[in-house]
Design an enzyme around this catalytic site. Structure first.
Site, mmCIF file in Angstrom:
data_model
loop_
_atom_site.group_PDB
_atom_site.id
_atom_site.type_symbol
_atom_site.label_atom_id
_atom_site.label_comp_id
_atom_site.label_asym_id
_atom_site.label_seq_id
_atom_site.Cartn_x
_atom_site.Cartn_y
_atom_site.Cartn_z
ATOM 1 N N HIS A 1 50.732 -77.092 -38.800
ATOM 2 C CA HIS A 1 49.969 -77.639 -37.679
ATOM 3 C C HIS A 1 49.037 -76.550 -37.172
ATOM 4 O O HIS A 1 49.417 -75.376 -37.085
ATOM 5 C CB HIS A 1 50.893 -78.106 -36.562
ATOM 6 C CG HIS A 1 50.162 -78.710 -35.401
ATOM 7 N ND1 HIS A 1 49.305 -79.777 -35.542
ATOM 8 C CD2 HIS A 1 50.128 -78.375 -34.082
ATOM 9 C CE1 HIS A 1 48.786 -80.081 -34.363
ATOM 10 N NE2 HIS A 1 49.265 -79.247 -33.469
ATOM 11 N N TYR B 1 52.987 -77.159 -53.015
ATOM 12 C CA TYR B 1 51.546 -77.389 -52.971
ATOM 13 C C TYR B 1 50.989 -77.302 -54.388
ATOM 14 O O TYR B 1 51.243 -76.332 -55.104
ATOM 15 C CB TYR B 1 50.858 -76.351 -52.080
ATOM 16 C CG TYR B 1 49.364 -76.510 -52.021
ATOM 17 C CD1 TYR B 1 48.779 -77.446 -51.174
ATOM 18 C CD2 TYR B 1 48.521 -75.739 -52.821
ATOM 19 C CE1 TYR B 1 47.405 -77.607 -51.120
ATOM 20 C CE2 TYR B 1 47.145 -75.892 -52.775
ATOM 21 C CZ TYR B 1 46.598 -76.830 -51.924
ATOM 22 O OH TYR B 1 45.232 -76.990 -51.881
ATOM 23 N N ASP C 1 45.671 -76.652 -27.831
ATOM 24 C CA ASP C 1 45.863 -77.580 -28.950
ATOM 25 C C ASP C 1 45.105 -78.878 -28.675
ATOM 26 O O ASP C 1 45.536 -79.700 -27.871
ATOM 27 C CB ASP C 1 47.353 -77.862 -29.145
ATOM 28 C CG ASP C 1 47.633 -78.598 -30.438
ATOM 29 O OD1 ASP C 1 46.672 -79.105 -31.049
ATOM 30 O OD2 ASP C 1 48.807 -78.657 -30.849
ATOM 31 N N ARG D 1 62.094 -78.382 -50.075
ATOM 32 C CA ARG D 1 60.953 -77.482 -50.232
ATOM 33 C C ARG D 1 59.697 -78.318 -50.448
ATOM 34 O O ARG D 1 59.699 -79.296 -51.196
ATOM 35 C CB ARG D 1 61.155 -76.542 -51.417
ATOM 36 C CG ARG D 1 59.979 -75.600 -51.646
ATOM 37 C CD ARG D 1 60.346 -74.454 -52.545
ATOM 38 N NE ARG D 1 59.208 -73.588 -52.809
ATOM 39 C CZ ARG D 1 59.274 -72.418 -53.412
ATOM 40 N NH1 ARG D 1 60.474 -71.969 -53.813
ATOM 41 N NH2 ARG D 1 58.205 -71.687 -53.638
ATOM 42 N N ILE E 1 65.664 -74.661 -53.387
ATOM 43 C CA ILE E 1 64.771 -75.232 -54.389
ATOM 44 C C ILE E 1 63.820 -74.139 -54.866
ATOM 45 O O ILE E 1 63.158 -73.483 -54.061
ATOM 46 C CB ILE E 1 63.965 -76.413 -53.816
ATOM 47 C CG1 ILE E 1 64.902 -77.462 -53.200
ATOM 48 C CG2 ILE E 1 63.086 -77.029 -54.890
ATOM 49 C CD1 ILE E 1 65.873 -78.092 -54.166
ATOM 50 N N ARG E 2 63.796 -73.939 -56.176
ATOM 51 C CA ARG E 2 62.886 -72.968 -56.777
ATOM 52 C C ARG E 2 61.827 -73.699 -57.600
ATOM 53 O O ARG E 2 62.043 -74.818 -58.058
ATOM 54 C CB ARG E 2 63.650 -71.992 -57.671
ATOM 55 C CG ARG E 2 64.493 -70.983 -56.904
ATOM 56 C CD ARG E 2 65.175 -70.019 -57.858
ATOM 57 N NE ARG E 2 65.790 -68.899 -57.164
ATOM 58 C CZ ARG E 2 66.490 -67.954 -57.777
ATOM 59 N NH1 ARG E 2 66.685 -68.010 -59.094
ATOM 60 N NH2 ARG E 2 67.011 -66.953 -57.087
ATOM 61 N N VAL E 3 60.714 -73.031 -57.793
ATOM 62 C CA VAL E 3 59.624 -73.629 -58.573
ATOM 63 C C VAL E 3 59.297 -72.738 -59.756
ATOM 64 O O VAL E 3 59.569 -71.531 -59.744
ATOM 65 C CB VAL E 3 58.360 -73.837 -57.705
ATOM 66 C CG1 VAL E 3 58.661 -74.767 -56.547
ATOM 67 C CG2 VAL E 3 57.825 -72.513 -57.187
ATOM 68 N N CYS F 1 44.736 -82.272 -37.566
ATOM 69 C CA CYS F 1 44.901 -81.107 -36.683
ATOM 70 C C CYS F 1 43.913 -79.981 -36.948
ATOM 71 O O CYS F 1 43.360 -79.406 -36.014
ATOM 72 C CB CYS F 1 46.339 -80.594 -36.742
ATOM 73 S SG CYS F 1 46.814 -79.827 -38.311
#
Length: 687
Positions: free
Chosen positions: A335, A583, A358, A580, A477-479, A277
């Site tokens: 996207h 990255y 798009d 979650r 969810i935590r990181v 994309c």
């Protein structure tokens, strides 16, 4: 009887016109001007000069293979004393010796494209025709009468003239800027953009009608949206999402549009492998900016792909929370599309301004894989009858998500999932700065506002008007710190019990690699707590350790891991779901500029990267691009393996051609570390 008037030559005044029309980068060997604004010509005659009392000068400008005055692709106009608004005109500006300087005016709604300009000089009964030359006419965002007019000079600089920028990737909670070399004024790119228009199916069916309709940025934008992908035509890019790119180039490896467009032309308009994309959007941005339409790349996080237009994405999961439903309707982690600035005379007032287009091939529109242009304002208002493709774009930013848990007996139980909201952190690059601008407000009213309710009602989006179920137990969810590729790290299921009762259930935690479009890979971490007790008004954080050795071989170039938590309370027949996307950061590419950057003076860039992994890297290459800094893309191969923790360093020669601020964009590839991006701003001074 007066001597016949004979033209010796015509000077197209490239330097002056390039400066006046903001096309200096394009006017090195040809004339490129913007419509609705006069440009200079100087006619040099043999023997004698033009005399108004005895000579008649008639000009002819034509575009396309079958020009006609009726279609607006041919214009005949005589030398006159004054310009006429909205018409082709030639006015004498200066006359001396045997030269005549002219101002040539073009209508602000003339078709854009390649023109041939000729002159017929008549003296009494004598007459001769002369070819004056050729020029290319572009849209003009500096002209108030043009449909693409922008009244901000800073925005014109950013959205028409700037050749580099950022595309946003990562996840909604960790937005990553990826540098991109748009390069719309690089050598040969304008010709490629015009070629793209000339091989589009509408031109091939009826060239005269197609060229005539190139007066409209709405039409041109829609053509470009369809031609950047190759699903129906001789378009530029072939999309691929299965991580098998051996016979082409991985979408994550591109760092600019120039190499893609040049490959397409070099190979005879054969599709370039491969795009996803952001690559489709970036190439469309290059083409539209080159043609003069203000354009920017936009990223939508948690973007829905709704095929049946019911504004609902349904996931069917097994009892462990694993998705088992058809993958055609998905939530993409992000996207990208483009927005272009233009009026919409075909629509009701109020829908001018930014229009979404798009070019990623997803669904057909009027029989072609294209999308838009649709006013961003119409999306915000929920006006789904608006041309073009409003329902699809509305769903991308507003669709509701329902998760169903299927038990062994086949029964379905609706889970509670507040962790996934569609249409978050809609992002584009700031004007004039290397920062991110959040433009979510231009697509959506504030959540829960009366205006949002009105828009959803107008769009018949009844799912969003239903109050969400609450049980008093919440999970997210935590990181932790150190989310870097090559490292082990912890994630946590943080559960809160806000009720006066004790809750007991089973907690299933699972981490899987994932592509940016939501396709899941193998597991890289799991935990199953059969009996988890939550005291009244209490909180718990349950850790899940994710090891590099588990994800190293299955992490895609998106660098994403999806963590899912499912809390099952049998007593309450309750299923609480939280997800979650995480990255993982790549190592930093460091770029040093050796020497003082001066125009037309050689310069050296020193580029380095440290291997963060516990194993050696082989097959290492650095690829470098930069409009105004380097003529063509350069690739430097590193012959020896780079050991764990070792730094690799290469040097690249640059030759800055233009004064000003430029970006050097770098991509690093190896066997185990791919698509690592870096950039450095370089300010070039006069020589």
């Amino acid at each position: 009887m007066a001597e016949e008037l004979v033209l010796e030559r015509c000077d197209l005044e490239l330097e002056a016109n390039g400066r006046d029309h903001h096309t200096a980068d394009l006017c090195r060997e040809r004339l490129v001007v913007r419509r609705g604004q006069p440009f200079w010509l100087t006619l040099h005659f043999e023997g004698r000069n033009y005399e108004a009392s005895v000579d008649s000068l008639t000009f002819c400008a034509v575009t396309g293979p079958d020009p006609s005055e009726e279609a607006g692709t041919k214009a005949l106009f005589r030398l006159s004393d004054a310009t006429e608004e909205g018409a082709w005109a030639a006015v004498a500006a200066d006359q001396r010796d045997s030269t005549l300087s002219l101002h040539l005016s073009t209508p602000a709604n003339a078709p854009v494209g390649h023109y041939r300009l000729s002159l017929e000089a008549s003296t009494g009964y004598q007459g001769s025709s002369f070819m004056l030359g050729q020029f290319t006419l572009l849209f003009n965002s500096w002209c108030p009468a043009d449909a693409v007019y922008l009244d901000s000079d800073e925005e014109r600089q950013e959205y028409v003239l700037t050749q580099q920028g950022f595309i946003y990737q990562g996840s909604a909670k960790f937005i990553k800027n990826i540098p991109w070399n748009f390069g719309q004024f690089e050598e040969g790119i304008l010709d490629i953009c015009l070629m793209l228009l000339d091989v589009n199916p509408k031109f091939l069916r009826n060239a005269g009608r197609d060229c005539s309709r190139r007066s409209s940025p709405v039409y041109v934008g829609r053509v470009v949206s369809g031609m950047v992908n190759c699903n129906d035509d001789q378009g530029v890019l072939l999309g691929r999402w299965d991580n098998n790119y051996a016979d082409g180039i991985s979408p994550m490896s591109w760092i600019g549009s120039v190499d893609i467009l040049r490959r397409w032309k070099r190979d005879g308009c054969q599709r370039v492998k491969y795009g996803q994309c952001w690559v489709f959007a970036a190439v469309a941005c290059t083409v539209l900016r080159c043609l003069g339409i203000p354009t920017r790349v936009v990223t939508n996080y948690n973007s829905a792909h709704d095929q049946n237009s019911n504004l609902l994405i349904e996931y069917f999961r097994n009892e462990f929370g694993e998705i088992q439903s058809d993958k055609s309707e998905m939530i993409w982690n992000f996207h990208c599309w483009v927005e272009s600035w233009m009026t919409r005379p075909d629509l009701q007032p109020g829908y001018e301004g930014w229009q979404a287009l798009d070019p990623t091939p997803q669904e057909k529109s009027e029989g072609t894989y294209c999308c838009g242009p649709v006013p961003v304002r119409a999306i915000k208002e929920g006006d789904l009858s608006t041309k073009y493709d409003a329902p699809f774009v509305f769903a991308e930013v507003n669709a509701d998500v329902v998760d169903w848990i299927r038990q062994d007996d086949g029964s379905l139980h609706k889970s509670i999932n507040h962790s996934l909201v569609v249409g978050l952190k809609i992002s584009t690059k700031c004007v004039g700065r290397d920062d991110r601008e959040d433009i979510t407000h231009s697509y959506k009213y504030p959540e829960g506002s009366p205006e949002e309710r009105e828009a959803f009602t107008r769009a018949n989006h009844l799912n969003k008007l239903v109050n969400k179920e609450e049980t008093g137990v919440a999970m997210r969810i935590r990181v932790g710190e150190g989310m870097n590729r090559g490292c082990d790290f912890d994630v946590f299921a943080h559960i809160t019990n806000s009720t006066p009762e004790e809750h007991t259930g089973r907690l299933l935690l699972c981490a899987r690699t994932v592509s940016y479009n939501g396709i899941l890979g193998p597991e890289c971490g799991t935990k199953d707590l059969l009996s988890l007790s939550l005291e009244p008004y209490s909180e718990k954080s349950i850790p899940l350790r994710i090891l590099y050795e588990k994800y190293c071989d299955c992490l895609t170039e998106s660098n994403l891991i999806k963590v899912r938590g499912l809390l099952i309370e049998p007593a309450a027949n309750s299923y609480l779901l939280a997800e979650r996307d995480i990255y993982l950061e790549n190592p930093e590419i460091k770029i040093r500029i050796l020497g003082e950057p001066k125009q037309n003076r050689k310069l050296v860039a020193e580029i380095s990267l440290q291997n963060p992994l516990t194993v050696a890297l082989s097959g290492c290459t650095f690829t470098v691009e930069g409009a105004g800094l380097i003529e063509e893309q350069k690739t430097v191969d590193v012959p020896d393996p780079v050991e764990a923790g070792e730094e690799v360093k290469v040097r690249v020669d640059l030759l800055p051609l233009y004064v000003g601020r430029h970006k050097l964009v770098v991509n690093f590839e190896s066997d185990r570390l791919k698509a690592v991006k870096g950039f450095r701003n370089v300010i070039v001074g006069p020589s």
